[in-house]
Design a protein around this motif. Structure first.
Motif, PDB file in Angstrom:
ATOM      1  N   ALA A  69       0.588  -1.080   0.076  1.00 44.86           N
ATOM      2  CA  ALA A  69      -0.034   0.140  -0.196  1.00 44.86           C
ATOM      3  C   ALA A  69       0.815   1.019  -0.103  1.00 44.86           C
ATOM      4  N   ILE A  70       1.992   1.362   0.677  1.00 44.36           N
ATOM      5  CA  ILE A  70       2.963   2.413   0.687  1.00 44.36           C
ATOM      6  C   ILE A  70       3.487   2.505  -0.771  1.00 44.36           C
ATOM      7  N   THR A  71       3.918   1.498  -1.179  1.00 44.89           N
ATOM      8  CA  THR A  71       4.497   1.764  -2.610  1.00 44.89           C
ATOM      9  C   THR A  71       3.467   2.217  -3.438  1.00 44.89           C
ATOM     10  N   ALA A  72       1.982   1.857  -3.517  1.00 47.98           N
ATOM     11  CA  ALA A  72       1.123   2.154  -4.238  1.00 47.98           C
ATOM     12  C   ALA A  72       0.675   3.518  -4.133  1.00 47.98           C
ATOM     13  N   GLY A  73       0.585   4.038  -2.765  1.00 45.46           N
ATOM     14  CA  GLY A  73       0.328   5.388  -2.325  1.00 45.46           C
ATOM     15  C   GLY A  73       1.352   6.185  -3.010  1.00 45.46           C
ATOM     16  N   ILE A  74       2.706   6.016  -2.754  1.00 39.10           N
ATOM     17  CA  ILE A  74       3.856   6.835  -3.388  1.00 39.10           C
ATOM     18  C   ILE A  74       3.508   6.878  -4.765  1.00 39.10           C
ATOM     19  N   GLY A  75       3.143   5.721  -5.412  1.00 44.89           N
ATOM     20  CA  GLY A  75       3.080   5.950  -6.920  1.00 44.89           C
ATOM     21  C   GLY A  75       2.041   6.933  -7.341  1.00 44.89           C
ATOM     22  N   LEU A  76       0.901   6.954  -6.543  1.00 40.67           N
ATOM     23  CA  LEU A  76      -0.299   8.039  -6.840  1.00 40.67           C
ATOM     24  C   LEU A  76       0.301   9.372  -6.591  1.00 40.67           C
ATOM     25  N   PHE A  77       1.027   9.415  -5.477  1.00 43.90           N
ATOM     26  CA  PHE A  77       1.638  10.694  -4.964  1.00 43.90           C
ATOM     27  C   PHE A  77       2.594  11.306  -6.274  1.00 43.90           C
ATOM     28  N   ILE A  78       3.262  10.485  -6.541  1.00 41.87           N
ATOM     29  CA  ILE A  78       3.999  11.032  -7.944  1.00 41.87           C
ATOM     30  C   ILE A  78       3.364  11.364  -9.105  1.00 41.87           C
ATOM     31  N   THR A  79       2.544  10.420  -9.596  1.00 36.67           N
ATOM     32  CA  THR A  79       1.571  10.864 -10.885  1.00 36.67           C
ATOM     33  C   THR A  79       0.887  12.094 -10.453  1.00 36.67           C
ATOM     34  N   PHE A  80       0.441  12.186  -9.240  1.00 32.95           N
ATOM     35  CA  PHE A  80      -0.324  13.618  -8.879  1.00 32.95           C
ATOM     36  C   PHE A  80       0.686  14.875  -9.191  1.00 32.95           C
ATOM     37  N   ILE A  81       2.039  14.793  -8.791  1.00 32.40           N
ATOM     38  CA  ILE A  81       2.766  15.754  -8.893  1.00 32.40           C
ATOM     39  C   ILE A  81       3.054  15.847 -10.454  1.00 32.40           C
ATOM     40  N   GLY A  82       3.287  14.853 -11.323  1.00 34.42           N
ATOM     41  CA  GLY A  82       3.548  15.080 -12.708  1.00 34.42           C
ATOM     42  C   GLY A  82       2.324  15.690 -13.414  1.00 34.42           C
ATOM     43  N   LEU A  83       0.954  15.212 -12.912  1.00 33.25           N
ATOM     44  CA  LEU A  83      -0.112  16.008 -13.484  1.00 33.25           C
ATOM     45  C   LEU A  83      -0.227  17.438 -13.132  1.00 33.25           C
ATOM     46  N   GLN A  84       0.260  17.721 -11.832  1.00 31.01           N
ATOM     47  CA  GLN A  84       0.269  19.223 -11.398  1.00 31.01           C
ATOM     48  C   GLN A  84       1.431  20.046 -12.168  1.00 31.01           C
ATOM     49  N   ASN A  85       2.740  19.295 -12.322  1.00 32.95           N
ATOM     50  CA  ASN A  85       3.753  20.150 -12.842  1.00 32.95           C
ATOM     51  C   ASN A  85       3.383  20.464 -14.522  1.00 32.95           C
ATOM     52  N   SER A  86       2.720  19.748 -15.104  1.00 33.02           N
ATOM     53  CA  SER A  86       2.365  19.843 -16.330  1.00 33.02           C
ATOM     54  C   SER A  86       1.094  20.831 -16.728  1.00 33.02           C
ATOM     55  N   LYS A  87       0.368  20.927 -15.379  1.00 35.06           N
ATOM     56  CA  LYS A  87      -0.829  21.443 -15.504  1.00 35.06           C
ATOM     57  C   LYS A  87      -1.723  20.923 -15.988  1.00 35.06           C
ATOM     58  N   LEU A  88      -1.838  19.488 -16.265  1.00 32.05           N
ATOM     59  CA  LEU A  88      -2.923  18.633 -16.729  1.00 32.05           C
ATOM     60  C   LEU A  88      -4.078  18.942 -15.589  1.00 32.05           C
ATOM     61  N   ILE A  89      -3.486  18.959 -14.177  1.00 34.54           N
ATOM     62  CA  ILE A  89      -4.565  19.115 -12.979  1.00 34.54           C
ATOM     63  C   ILE A  89      -4.342  20.543 -12.591  1.00 34.54           C
ATOM     64  N   VAL A  90      -5.255  21.373 -12.336  1.00 39.36           N
ATOM     65  CA  VAL A  90      -4.750  22.698 -11.825  1.00 39.36           C
ATOM     66  C   VAL A  90      -5.875  22.958 -10.642  1.00 39.36           C
ATOM     67  N   ASP A  91      -5.678  24.122  -9.684  1.00 39.48           N
ATOM     68  CA  ASP A  91      -6.238  24.428  -8.695  1.00 39.48           C
ATOM     69  C   ASP A  91      -7.714  24.904  -9.217  1.00 39.48           C
ATOM     70  N   SER A  92      -8.694  24.647  -8.463  1.00 45.80           N
ATOM     71  CA  SER A  92     -10.055  25.106  -8.767  1.00 45.80           C
ATOM     72  C   SER A  92     -10.772  25.778  -7.417  1.00 45.80           C
ATOM     73  N   PRO A  93     -11.310  26.897  -7.502  1.00 40.60           N
ATOM     74  CA  PRO A  93     -11.986  27.414  -6.136  1.00 40.60           C
ATOM     75  C   PRO A  93     -13.090  26.600  -5.714  1.00 40.60           C
ATOM     76  N   ALA A  94     -13.889  25.957  -6.892  1.00 39.53           N
ATOM     77  CA  ALA A  94     -14.971  25.272  -6.383  1.00 39.53           C
ATOM     78  C   ALA A  94     -14.930  24.026  -6.024  1.00 39.53           C
ATOM     79  N   THR A  95     -13.769  23.190  -6.647  1.00 38.57           N
ATOM     80  CA  THR A  95     -13.570  21.730  -6.376  1.00 38.57           C
ATOM     81  C   THR A  95     -12.271  21.447  -5.999  1.00 38.57           C
ATOM     82  N   LEU A  96     -11.533  22.496  -5.541  1.00 31.71           N
ATOM     83  CA  LEU A  96     -10.076  22.261  -5.360  1.00 31.71           C
ATOM     84  C   LEU A  96      -9.169  21.994  -6.305  1.00 31.71           C
ATOM     85  N   LEU A  97      -9.631  20.934  -7.257  1.00 26.56           N
ATOM     86  CA  LEU A  97      -8.797  20.609  -8.545  1.00 26.56           C
ATOM     87  C   LEU A  97      -9.798  20.328  -9.596  1.00 26.56           C
TER      88      LEU A  97
END
Length: 433
Positions: A134-162
């Motif tokens: 689970a720790i390995t999988a969780g880190i995987g999700l965390f890394i993917t999340f960072i990649g999506l943020q850095n590339s602006k595929l996912i951005v901040d949203s006042p209404a839904t956070l992301l």
């Protein structure tokens, strides 16, 4: 001499085979010299200093692995640990990077001591396999999340956070293109698909006007003075970063052990289910982590990409030594590495894909055992949602013994795990996190 030192005939291999295996492994893992300085740069560290530290720490750990343990396994700063360092410890805790390096050094020193004793087995046995996965999988999700943020595929949203970013933005569009390129190469099992994907994406970025070529391609290594021996060990204890130390140590220990066992089994070097010379192998990573902290980088770990070299015949430490020599050559290409790491679209696909590879271990979790699987679920979910690997581990480690006790299975919980739970509760409830 090579035959005698590496026992090539005994392992059923030859010098040419080992050299080819080394080159193969190098191209599958060299992306880290681009990605790691980019990630730690987010913590305010000097890019060139981290680049040199990344390469040197990798060489130190890998050479010890190759020469002392005679295994074809590569050591380098671990993905996930670098993200934890930059975005949780420095970014989330508000700790300066010098203190964070101090925590890495303390964790590395403890790892060295554990590698020399049998206590390392007790620490590993105390944690259920499902929670490790689970720790390995969780880190995987965390890394993917960072990649999506850095590339602006996912951005901040006042209404839904992301929310989903604008796909027509040049950098976001280039990220999608780069991801598709890497996935195509991956699907056709091209060796070094992450690194090749980076290069192809860089070429496209240049044609789109998003990348400027450096004035020089080759240069002498520089910048190490900005990061070397900058660790603040005193600040670690002043700020009570005990959970940080434990997180660095825990992840490095079982991630490295799991990877080594997997690669050794693939290479047919396991004997009666046991891993020969495990002490030297773990010590290679421990020394890599400690020296890395002194040089200026996040903890090292054994790389699963080593399996690529094993797949083409690598069976001895000569493969690892070959990788070390090739890594040494990269020291002279810092100008081009700096440019590549500065473009999020070049590095983000690697983060996303590595995250995908890490989360695949969820299939190994024992989903039928509620008292184990629910804490595992919390670990996986909370790491990306709280932007903290330590918080995810902490909550899971607290809930697990509670559920086991409710189910009347408190005796099945290793005594040391109760200590983990208490320490994490104190950290999450009363200390900064």
């Amino acid at each position: 001499m090579l035959e005698k030192w590496f026992r090539l005939t005994e392992r059923g291999t030859t010098v040419p085979t080992e050299l080819i295996a080394g080159v193969t492994t190098f191209f599958t893992m060299v992306y880290i010299v681009i990605v790691n300085p980019g990630i730690l740069g987010e913590a305010g560290m000097d890019f060139h200093g981290v680049f040199v530290a990344t390469v040197l720490a990798s060489i130190v750990g890998t050479l010890i692995m190759g020469l002392a343990s005679n295994y074809p396994i590569v050591i380098a700063p671990g993905m996930g640990l670098n993200a934890y360092f930059a975005f949780t410890v420095v970014g989330g805790e508000g700790i300066d990077w010098q203190t964070a390096l101090g925590a890495v050094f303390v964790a590395g020193a403890l790892f060295v001591l554990l590698s020399l004793t049998s206590f390392r087995y007790m620490l590993l046995d105390a944690i259920p396999a499902s929670l490790k996965h689970a720790i390995t999988a969780g880190i995987g999700l965390f890394i993917t999340f960072i990649g999506l943020q850095n590339s602006k595929l996912i951005v901040d949203s006042p209404a839904t956070l992301l929310t989903l970013g604008k796909l027509t933005e040049p950098m976001t569009l280039l990220t999608i293109i780069g991801l598709i390129i890497s996935l195509v190469l991956m699907s056709y099992r091209v060796k070094g698909y992450l690194f090749i994907g980076m290069i192809v994406t860089a070429i496209i970025a240049y044609s789109m006007g998003l990348l400027e070529l450096p004035s020089q391609i080759v240069a002498l290594p520089s910048g190490l003075s900005e990061t070397a021996l900058q660790m603040d060990i005193g600040g670690v204890f002043e700020n009570g970063l005990y959970a940080v130390i434990f997180t660095f140590l825990l992840i490095t220990l079982f991630d490295t052990t799991g990877t080594m066992l997997g690669v050794a089994e693939q290479a047919g070097m396991m004997k009666d289910g046991k891993f020969p010379r495990s002490r030297c192998a773990l010590l290679a990573d421990a020394v890599g982590t400690t020296s890395g902290a002194m040089l200026g980088t996040s903890p090292t770990s054994a790389y699963i990409e080593s399996s690529a070299g094993v797949a083409v015949g690598g069976r001895t430490g000569l493969t690892a030594v070959t990788v070390s020599l090739l890594l040494a050559l990269t020291l002279f290409f810092s100008p081009i590495v700096s440019v590549l790491a500065s473009i999020p679209a070049i590095t983000a696909p690697s983060l996303i894909i590595v995250g995908f590879l890490m989360i695949s271990v969820v299939q190994k979790i024992e989903w039928q055992d509620f008292e184990v699987v629910f804490p595992a679920f919390l670990i996986i979910v909370l790491m990306p949602l709280t932007y903290s690997i330590a918080t995810g581990i902490g909550v899971g480690f607290i809930v697990y013994p509670i559920l086991m006790a409710i189910r009347g299975k408190w005796r099945d919980v290793h005594p040391i795990f109760y200590l983990f739970a208490v320490l994490f509760f104190i950290q999450l409830a009363f200390l900064s996190h």
